[in-house]
Write an enzyme that holds these catalytic residues in place. Structure first.
Site, mmCIF file in Angstrom:
data_model
loop_
_atom_site.group_PDB
_atom_site.id
_atom_site.type_symbol
_atom_site.label_atom_id
_atom_site.label_comp_id
_atom_site.label_asym_id
_atom_site.label_seq_id
_atom_site.Cartn_x
_atom_site.Cartn_y
_atom_site.Cartn_z
ATOM 1 C CG ASN A 152 7.603 -21.848 -0.949
ATOM 2 O OD1 ASN A 152 7.000 -21.894 -2.021
ATOM 3 N ND2 ASN A 152 7.066 -22.211 0.185
ATOM 4 C CD GLU A 249 -2.768 -26.261 -1.293
ATOM 5 O OE1 GLU A 249 -2.450 -25.929 -0.132
ATOM 6 O OE2 GLU A 249 -3.402 -27.295 -1.543
ATOM 7 C CB CYS A 283 2.872 -22.629 2.893
ATOM 8 S SG CYS A 283 2.944 -24.328 2.308
ATOM 9 C CD GLU A 457 -1.473 -27.839 -4.879
ATOM 10 O OE1 GLU A 457 -0.533 -27.537 -4.120
ATOM 11 O OE2 GLU A 457 -1.537 -27.483 -6.074
HETATM 12 P P1 NDP Z 1 2.385 -14.107 -3.488
HETATM 13 O O1 NDP Z 1 1.016 -14.264 -2.990
HETATM 14 O O2 NDP Z 1 3.036 -12.791 -3.417
HETATM 15 O O3 NDP Z 1 2.446 -14.559 -5.024
HETATM 16 C C1 NDP Z 1 2.012 -15.819 -5.462
HETATM 17 C C2 NDP Z 1 1.916 -15.814 -6.969
HETATM 18 O O4 NDP Z 1 0.766 -15.070 -7.371
HETATM 19 C C3 NDP Z 1 3.093 -15.166 -7.674
HETATM 20 O O5 NDP Z 1 3.394 -15.898 -8.839
HETATM 21 C C4 NDP Z 1 2.563 -13.795 -7.968
HETATM 22 O O6 NDP Z 1 3.254 -13.191 -9.009
HETATM 23 C C5 NDP Z 1 1.135 -14.103 -8.326
HETATM 24 N N1 NDP Z 1 0.206 -12.979 -8.237
HETATM 25 C C6 NDP Z 1 0.298 -11.869 -7.471
HETATM 26 N N2 NDP Z 1 -0.790 -11.080 -7.644
HETATM 27 C C7 NDP Z 1 -1.603 -11.710 -8.532
HETATM 28 C C8 NDP Z 1 -2.879 -11.399 -9.110
HETATM 29 N N3 NDP Z 1 -3.555 -10.299 -8.792
HETATM 30 N N4 NDP Z 1 -3.416 -12.272 -9.999
HETATM 31 C C9 NDP Z 1 -2.763 -13.407 -10.305
HETATM 32 N N5 NDP Z 1 -1.553 -13.746 -9.791
HETATM 33 C C10 NDP Z 1 -0.969 -12.912 -8.915
HETATM 34 O O7 NDP Z 1 3.203 -15.240 -2.734
HETATM 35 P P2 NDP Z 1 4.775 -15.432 -2.653
HETATM 36 O O8 NDP Z 1 5.318 -15.736 -4.011
HETATM 37 O O9 NDP Z 1 5.350 -14.299 -1.876
HETATM 38 O O10 NDP Z 1 4.879 -16.784 -1.804
HETATM 39 C C11 NDP Z 1 4.801 -16.824 -0.442
HETATM 40 C C12 NDP Z 1 3.393 -17.182 0.017
HETATM 41 O O11 NDP Z 1 2.981 -18.408 -0.569
HETATM 42 C C13 NDP Z 1 3.317 -17.405 1.515
HETATM 43 O O12 NDP Z 1 2.149 -16.796 2.027
HETATM 44 C C14 NDP Z 1 3.212 -18.908 1.640
HETATM 45 O O13 NDP Z 1 2.606 -19.337 2.807
HETATM 46 C C15 NDP Z 1 2.433 -19.260 0.422
HETATM 47 N N6 NDP Z 1 2.639 -20.661 0.099
HETATM 48 C C16 NDP Z 1 1.607 -21.560 0.297
HETATM 49 C C17 NDP Z 1 1.793 -22.904 0.066
HETATM 50 C C18 NDP Z 1 0.672 -23.882 0.246
HETATM 51 O O14 NDP Z 1 0.742 -24.952 -0.342
HETATM 52 N N7 NDP Z 1 -0.351 -23.598 1.010
HETATM 53 C C19 NDP Z 1 3.102 -23.438 -0.358
HETATM 54 C C20 NDP Z 1 4.081 -22.419 -0.579
HETATM 55 C C21 NDP Z 1 3.859 -21.076 -0.328
HETATM 56 P P3 NDP Z 1 4.640 -12.374 -8.712
HETATM 57 O O15 NDP Z 1 5.056 -12.668 -7.313
HETATM 58 O O16 NDP Z 1 5.562 -12.900 -9.712
HETATM 59 O O17 NDP Z 1 4.289 -10.941 -8.876
#
Ligand code: NDP
Length: 483
Positions: A152, A249, A283, A457
Site C-alpha cells: 500500500n 507493523e 493499515c 517506527e
Molecule cells: P502480506 O502479509 O501478505 O505480505 C507482506 C510482505 O511479507 C510481502 O512482501 C510478502 O511477500 C511478504 N511475505 C509473505 N509471506 C512471507 C514469509 N513467510 N516470510 C517472509 N515474508 C513473507 O501483506 P500485504 O502485502 O497483503 O499488505 C497488507 C497488510 O499489511 C494488511 O494487513 C495491512 O494492515 C498491513 N499493513 C500494516 C501497516 C502497519 O504499519 N502496521 C502498514 C501497511 C500495511 P509477497 O506479498 O510479495 O508474497
C-alpha cells in the site's frame, strides 16, 4: 504505459538481473496493463545481497555518525527533487491517485531520511556512575537488517525502515511486495547517488519465499515487516529461531468513536480519511465507526452527501481523488467481504459494487446497522468499506472498541476534552487520535499493540529497534578478590 526498471534487483550499488527467477508482471491497477516485468530473486541473487550488505555494514559502521547523517539528508533532498517522478512511479505501481502520491509517499520517505539523518549524530550511549567505578553504554548497530514491505505504501515503507536502520549504522536488504516492486529500487538508487557505500541498501524482489530465505539466514540480525497478522506470525516465528530482533507493523480493525457533541462536519472528514484515503488500503484505518445514537442519522446523511464529491478515475489525472484496489486479488477479497456484510444483515447505505471497467475499482461503500459480531466488524478488509455501529454510552463503547485481537490505532471525536483524554488512556491501541485521524508524521512513534505488532517506527523510538546497548564496566581501583 511503461515503468520498466533497468533490472529487477539493486545490489552492491547497481542494478542486477537474473532471468532464472520466476517472472513477475507488474500491473497498473487502473487498467490492468502490464507496465513492467521483473524476476524474483534466485538463491544466487539472495546470496549476493547478503554478502554485499554484510560487507557494506562494516564500512558504514566506521563512518562517523555525522557523515552517515549527511548521506541520509542528501538522499532526502534528492527524493524531494525527484518527487514528481517518484510519485508517478508510486501511482503506476499502486494505483493511488497522483493527488495523494505527490504529497504522501516520496515526501514522507524524504521526511524519514531527513529526520533520521538529523538524529544520527545524537544516537549515543550513557555514562553510569558507580561510586568511583563507572559504566558506560555503547549503542551498537545490529548488523544486516531485512525490511519486508506491504503493497500500500511501498516508497514510504522502504524509507521508514531504511532511514532508521542506516542512521544507526546498519545495512538493509529490502524486499518489496511483489505487487509493488518498483519504487524501492528508486530509493536504493537515490541512496547510492547520495553517497551511501555500495551494498548498504539492497533491494531484491520476490514472493514470500524470498522473504523467508532472508529472515532465516543467520547473517541477518533484524527483521522489520509491514504486512498482515498471519504473515507477521510466520515471520516472527522464523526470526525467533535465530533470536533475531523484530519490528512487526501489522494489520488492524481500528475503532473510531464519534460522540454526539462532536463537530459533525469534522467527524465526517475524519471518517473519510479513516476509510477512503488510498481506497481504504491503510493499515490504521478506523473501519469500525461507532456513532452515538443521537447523531447517527445526521452523520450518515452528511457522510453519504460528502461521498458524492469523490472523483473516481484515472489515478494519473490530478483531479482524481479515489483510485482502484492495488490488485485484482485485493478487489476480489474486498467484494467478498461486502457480500458477507449484506448476507449477515448489515444495511448497505451506498456503494457495494465493483466499477465495471478494466481496472480494479470498487465503489466507496458504507454499511450501517453493523453489529460487533459481523465479519465486516471483526476482520480487516483493507478496502473502501466503512461500517457504522451505533452506541449510547461511553463505558459501553470503549469496551466494544477494545474487543478485538487487533490494537493498531483508535480515534475519538468529541468536544469534551476530559472525555477525549480519558478515552485515549483507555484505548487498547498503539496509535490514538483525538479529533483527527490517520496522520503519521515521522516525529511521533507509530505502531500497534496486541496482534497488530511489536515495536515502533518513526521518532526516537525507532532507534531502540535498530541498535543494541553494550555495557562496559570500568574499575578505577584494584579488584577486591575473596582469596
Ligand atoms: P502480506 O502479509 O501478505 O505480505 C507482506 C510482505 O511479507 C510481502 O512482501 C510478502 O511477500 C511478504 N511475505 C509473505 N509471506 C512471507 C514469509 N513467510 N516470510 C517472509 N515474508 C513473507 O501483506 P500485504 O502485502 O497483503 O499488505 C497488507 C497488510 O499489511 C494488511 O494487513 C495491512 O494492515 C498491513 N499493513 C500494516 C501497516 C502497519 O504499519 N502496521 C502498514 C501497511 C500495511 P509477497 O506479498 O510479495 O508474497
Amino acid at each position: 504505459m511503461h515503468a520498466q526498471p533497468p533490472a529487477s534487483h539493486y545490489i552492491n550499488g547497481q542494478y542486477i538481473e537474473d532471468t532464472k527467477g520466476e517472472k513477475i508482471a507488474v500491473m497498473y491497477p487502473a487498467n490492468g496493463e502490464v507496465i513492467a516485468e521483473i524476476h524474483a530473486a534466485t538463491p544466487d541473487i539472495i546470496e549476493q545481497a547478503l554478502v554485499s550488505a554484510q560487507a557494506a555494514q562494516k564500512v558504514w559502521a566506521e563512518y562517523s555518525a555525522t557523515e552517515r547523517g549527511r548521506v541520509l539528508r542528501c538522499a532526502a533532498d534528492i527524493m524531494r527533487q525527484c518527487n514528481d517522478l517518484l510519485s508517478e512511479i508510486e501511482t503506476l505501481d499502486t494505483g493511488k491517485p497522483i493527488q495523494e502520491t505527490l504529497v504522501a509517499d516520496a515526501t514522507s520517505g524524504a521526511d524519514a531520511l531527513e529526520y533520521f539523518g538529523g538524529l544520527a549524530a545524537s544516537i549515543t550511549g550513557e555514562y553510569i556512575p558507580l561510586g568511583g567505578n563507572f559504566a558506560y553504554t555503547i549503542r551498537q548497530p545490529l548488523g544486516v537488517c531485512v525490511g519486508i514491505g506491504a503493497w500500500n505504501y511501498p516508497t514510504q515503507i522502504a524509507c521508514w525502515k531504511g532511514a532508521p536502520a542506516l542512521a544507526c549504522g546498519n545495512s538493509m536488504i529490502f524486499k518489496p511486495s511483489e505487487t509493488t516492486p518498483l519504487s524501492a529500487l528508486k530509493v536504493a538508487e537515490i541512496l547510492t547517488e547520495a553517497g551511501a557505500p555500495d551494498g548498504l541498501y539492497n533491494v531484491i524482489q520476490g514472493m514470500g519465499e524470498v522473504g523467508h530465505a532472508l529472515v532465516s539466514d543467520p547473517r541477518v540480525a533484524k527483521v522489520s515487516l509491514t504486512g498482515s497478522v498471519p504473515t507477521g506470525k510466520k515471520v516472527y516465528a522464523t526470526a525467533a529461531q535465530g533470536m533475531k530482533h523484530v519490528t512487526m507493523e501489522l494489520g488492524g480493525k481500528s475503532p473510531l468513536i464519534i460522540f454526539d457533541d462532536a463537530d459533525i462536519e469534522n467527524a465526517v472528514s475524519g471518517a473519510i480519511l479513516a476509510n477512503f484515503y488510498s481506497s481504504g488500503q491503510v493499515c490504521s484505518n478506523g473501519t469500525r465507526v461507532f456513532v452515538h445514537k443521537n447523531i447517527r442519522e445526521k452523520f450518515i446523511a452528511r457522510l453519504t452527501a460528502r461521498l458524492e464529491n469523490i472523483i473516481i478515475g484515472d489515478p494519473l489525472d490530478p483531479k482524481t481523488n479515489f483510485g482502484p484496489m492495488a490488485s485484482a486479488k485485493q478487489r476480489a477479497i474486498v467484494l467478498d467481504y461486502i457480500r458477507k456484510g449484506i448476507d449477515e444483515g448489515a444495511t448497505l447505505v451506498c456503494g457495494g459494487h465493483a466499477i465495471e471497467n478494466s481496472g480494479y475499482f470498487i465503489q466507496p461503500t458504507v454499511f450501517s446497522d453493523v453489529t460487533d459480531d459481523m465479519t465486516i466488524a471483526r476482520e480487516e478488509i483493507f478496502g473502501p468499506v466503512l461500517s457504522v455501529l451505533e452506541f449510547s454510552d461511553e463505558e459501553e463503547v470503549i469496551r466494544r472498541a477494545n474487543a478485538t485481537e487487533f490494537g493498531l490505532a483508535a480515534g475519538v471525536f468529541t468536544q469534551d476534552l476530559t472525555r477525549a483524554h480519558r478515552i485515549a488512556a483507555k484505548f487498547a491501541a498503539g496509535t490514538c487520535y483525538i479529533n483527527t485521524y490517520n496522520i503519521a508524521p515521522v516525529e511521533a512513534p507509530f505502531g500497534g499493540s496486541k496482534a497488530s505488532g511489536i515495536g515502533r517506527e518513526n521518532s526516537k523510538a525507532a532507534v531502540e529497534h535498530y541498535t543494541e546497548r553494550k555495557t562496559v564496566f570500568v574499575a578505577t581501583s584494584p579488584v577486591e578478590a575473596p582469596f
